[in-house]
Design a protein around this motif. Structure first.
Motif, PDB file in Angstrom:
ATOM      1  N   SER A   4       0.760  -1.080  -0.030  1.00 39.80           N
ATOM      2  CA  SER A   4      -0.292  -0.342  -0.015  1.00 39.80           C
ATOM      3  C   SER A   4       0.687   1.128   0.482  1.00 39.80           C
ATOM      4  CB  SER A   4      -0.990  -0.124   1.306  1.00 39.80           C
ATOM      5  OG  SER A   4      -1.922  -0.964   1.082  1.00 39.80           O
ATOM      6  N   VAL A   5       2.099   0.910   0.967  1.00 39.87           N
ATOM      7  CA  VAL A   5       2.827   2.473   1.212  1.00 39.87           C
ATOM      8  C   VAL A   5       3.402   2.933  -0.320  1.00 39.87           C
ATOM      9  CG1 VAL A   5       4.316   3.007   2.367  1.00 39.87           C
ATOM     10  CG2 VAL A   5       2.442   2.697   3.713  1.00 39.87           C
ATOM     11  N   LEU A   6       4.178   1.678  -1.172  1.00 36.82           N
ATOM     12  CA  LEU A   6       4.694   1.748  -2.474  1.00 36.82           C
ATOM     13  C   LEU A   6       3.766   2.125  -3.248  1.00 36.82           C
ATOM     14  CD1 LEU A   6       6.599   1.527  -3.886  1.00 36.82           C
ATOM     15  CD2 LEU A   6       5.877  -0.867  -4.679  1.00 36.82           C
ATOM     16  N   SER A   7       2.205   2.604  -2.684  1.00 37.65           N
ATOM     17  CA  SER A   7       1.528   3.112  -4.330  1.00 37.65           C
ATOM     18  C   SER A   7       1.746   4.600  -3.765  1.00 37.65           C
ATOM     19  CB  SER A   7      -0.002   2.471  -4.042  1.00 37.65           C
ATOM     20  OG  SER A   7       0.035   0.873  -5.089  1.00 37.65           O
ATOM     21  N   ILE A   8       1.095   5.097  -2.680  1.00 35.38           N
ATOM     22  CA  ILE A   8       1.175   5.934  -1.579  1.00 35.38           C
ATOM     23  C   ILE A   8       2.315   6.999  -2.234  1.00 35.38           C
ATOM     24  CG2 ILE A   8       1.014   7.374   0.698  1.00 35.38           C
ATOM     25  CD1 ILE A   8      -0.599   5.124   1.468  1.00 35.38           C
ATOM     26  N   THR A   9       3.464   6.288  -2.598  1.00 30.44           N
ATOM     27  CA  THR A   9       4.857   7.289  -2.848  1.00 30.44           C
ATOM     28  C   THR A   9       4.852   7.375  -3.732  1.00 30.44           C
ATOM     29  OG1 THR A   9       5.566   5.435  -3.820  1.00 30.44           O
ATOM     30  CG2 THR A   9       5.997   5.916  -1.129  1.00 30.44           C
ATOM     31  N   THR A  10       3.423   7.427  -5.183  1.00 21.81           N
ATOM     32  CA  THR A  10       3.540   7.690  -6.751  1.00 21.81           C
ATOM     33  C   THR A  10       2.697   8.437  -6.879  1.00 21.81           C
ATOM     34  OG1 THR A  10       2.074   5.442  -7.343  1.00 21.81           O
ATOM     35  CG2 THR A  10       4.720   5.515  -7.124  1.00 21.81           C
ATOM     36  N   VAL A  11       1.642   8.559  -5.781  1.00 21.28           N
ATOM     37  CA  VAL A  11      -0.017   9.406  -6.337  1.00 21.28           C
ATOM     38  C   VAL A  11      -0.138  11.036  -4.934  1.00 21.28           C
ATOM     39  CG1 VAL A  11      -1.157   7.616  -6.135  1.00 21.28           C
ATOM     40  CG2 VAL A  11      -1.493   8.435  -4.093  1.00 21.28           C
TER      41      VAL A  11
ATOM     42  N   VAL B  15      -4.994   5.794  -1.000  1.00 22.46           N
ATOM     43  CA  VAL B  15      -4.437   4.272  -1.275  1.00 22.46           C
ATOM     44  C   VAL B  15      -5.291   3.516  -0.561  1.00 22.46           C
ATOM     45  CG1 VAL B  15      -2.559   2.665  -2.195  1.00 22.46           C
ATOM     46  CG2 VAL B  15      -3.150   4.849  -2.470  1.00 22.46           C
ATOM     47  N   PHE B  16      -6.445   2.206  -1.397  1.00 21.03           N
ATOM     48  CA  PHE B  16      -7.041   0.519   0.046  1.00 21.03           C
ATOM     49  C   PHE B  16      -6.438   0.304  -0.894  1.00 21.03           C
ATOM     50  CE2 PHE B  16      -9.292   4.723   0.170  1.00 21.03           C
ATOM     51  CZ  PHE B  16     -10.278   4.829   1.474  1.00 21.03           C
ATOM     52  N   GLY B  17      -5.544  -1.113  -0.312  1.00 21.67           N
ATOM     53  CA  GLY B  17      -5.907  -2.835  -1.039  1.00 21.67           C
ATOM     54  C   GLY B  17      -6.819  -2.761  -0.647  1.00 21.67           C
ATOM     55  N   THR B  18      -7.337  -3.563  -2.065  1.00 17.84           N
ATOM     56  CA  THR B  18      -8.628  -4.348  -2.019  1.00 17.84           C
ATOM     57  C   THR B  18      -8.750  -5.308  -2.004  1.00 17.84           C
ATOM     58  OG1 THR B  18      -8.432  -3.908  -4.573  1.00 17.84           O
ATOM     59  CG2 THR B  18      -9.549  -2.119  -3.009  1.00 17.84           C
ATOM     60  N   GLN B  19      -7.903  -6.323  -2.798  1.00 16.67           N
ATOM     61  CA  GLN B  19      -7.687  -7.730  -2.820  1.00 16.67           C
ATOM     62  C   GLN B  19      -5.682  -8.082  -1.935  1.00 16.67           C
ATOM     63  OE1 GLN B  19      -8.176  -9.426  -6.826  1.00 16.67           O
ATOM     64  NE2 GLN B  19      -7.989 -11.335  -5.956  1.00 16.67           N
ATOM     65  N   VAL B  20      -5.840  -9.306  -1.141  1.00 12.85           N
ATOM     66  CA  VAL B  20      -4.394  -9.642  -0.999  1.00 12.85           C
ATOM     67  C   VAL B  20      -4.216 -10.941  -1.185  1.00 12.85           C
ATOM     68  CG1 VAL B  20      -2.484  -9.365   0.834  1.00 12.85           C
ATOM     69  CG2 VAL B  20      -4.048  -7.501   1.014  1.00 12.85           C
ATOM     70  N   ASN B  21      -3.556 -11.435  -1.963  1.00 16.38           N
ATOM     71  CA  ASN B  21      -3.175 -13.555  -1.853  1.00 16.38           C
ATOM     72  C   ASN B  21      -1.794 -13.745  -1.772  1.00 16.38           C
ATOM     73  OD1 ASN B  21      -5.588 -13.560  -3.879  1.00 16.38           O
ATOM     74  ND2 ASN B  21      -5.094 -12.696  -5.182  1.00 16.38           N
ATOM     75  N   GLY B  22      -2.069 -14.622  -0.722  1.00 12.87           N
ATOM     76  CA  GLY B  22      -0.320 -14.911  -0.102  1.00 12.87           C
ATOM     77  C   GLY B  22      -0.473 -15.940  -0.178  1.00 12.87           C
TER      78      GLY B  22
END
Length: 145
Positions: A65-72, A79-86
């Motif tokens: 999420s924070v990586l995305s935040i650094t680009t907007v 920025v909201f995480g909507t899907q996580v697959n681990g």
């Protein structure tokens, strides 16, 4: 803002958050990647003494999420995480895990991020612990007014 300033700003934003509770510390940023680490101890263990998979996913979702935040433009977008697959690959009881997020796809309204988590145990062995992909939505703040 240079790398050291950004990492300091990110780490200063963590008090009284889940990142603080789990002991997550941001350690590297390249522009295309963000890395954070977390000590493996009783705070992040399952009752049987192994690293809790949810703690790994919390670390992954944090860096993704924070990586995305650094680009907007964070003054205008959330920025909201909507899907996580681990995929948990190996159990571990001690040491430190380090998660690095990088973009798979960076669109205007969504980002797809890949996160690789490596563990270094107390014996000095390093191995891949978890592989995660996540999707982030980029949402205008005015949607919440």
């Amino acid at each position: 803002m240079d790398k050291a300033e950004l990492l300091a700003k990110l780490n200063e934003s963590s008090p009284n958050t889940l990142m603080d509770t789990l002991g997550i510390v941001y350690t590297d940023f390249t522009g295309d990647t963000l890395t954070a680490e977390m000590e493996i101890n009783s705070r992040v263990h399952q009752p049987i003494g192994f690293l809790h998979g949810g703690a790994s996913l919390a670390l992954a979702e944090t860096v993704g999420s924070v990586l995305s935040i650094t680009t907007v433009d964070s003054s205008n977008y959330y920025v909201f995480g909507t899907q996580v697959n681990g995929y948990h690959l190996k159990s571990v009881k001690n040491g430190k895990i380090s998660a690095t997020a990088q973009f798979i796809n960076k669109g205007n309204t969504s980002h797809v991020v890949e996160i690789n988590i490596f563990c270094t145990d107390d014996e000095g062995n390093t191995f891949k612990n978890c592989y995660v992909t996540m999707t982030n939505r980029i949402v205008p703040k005015n949607n919440f007014e």
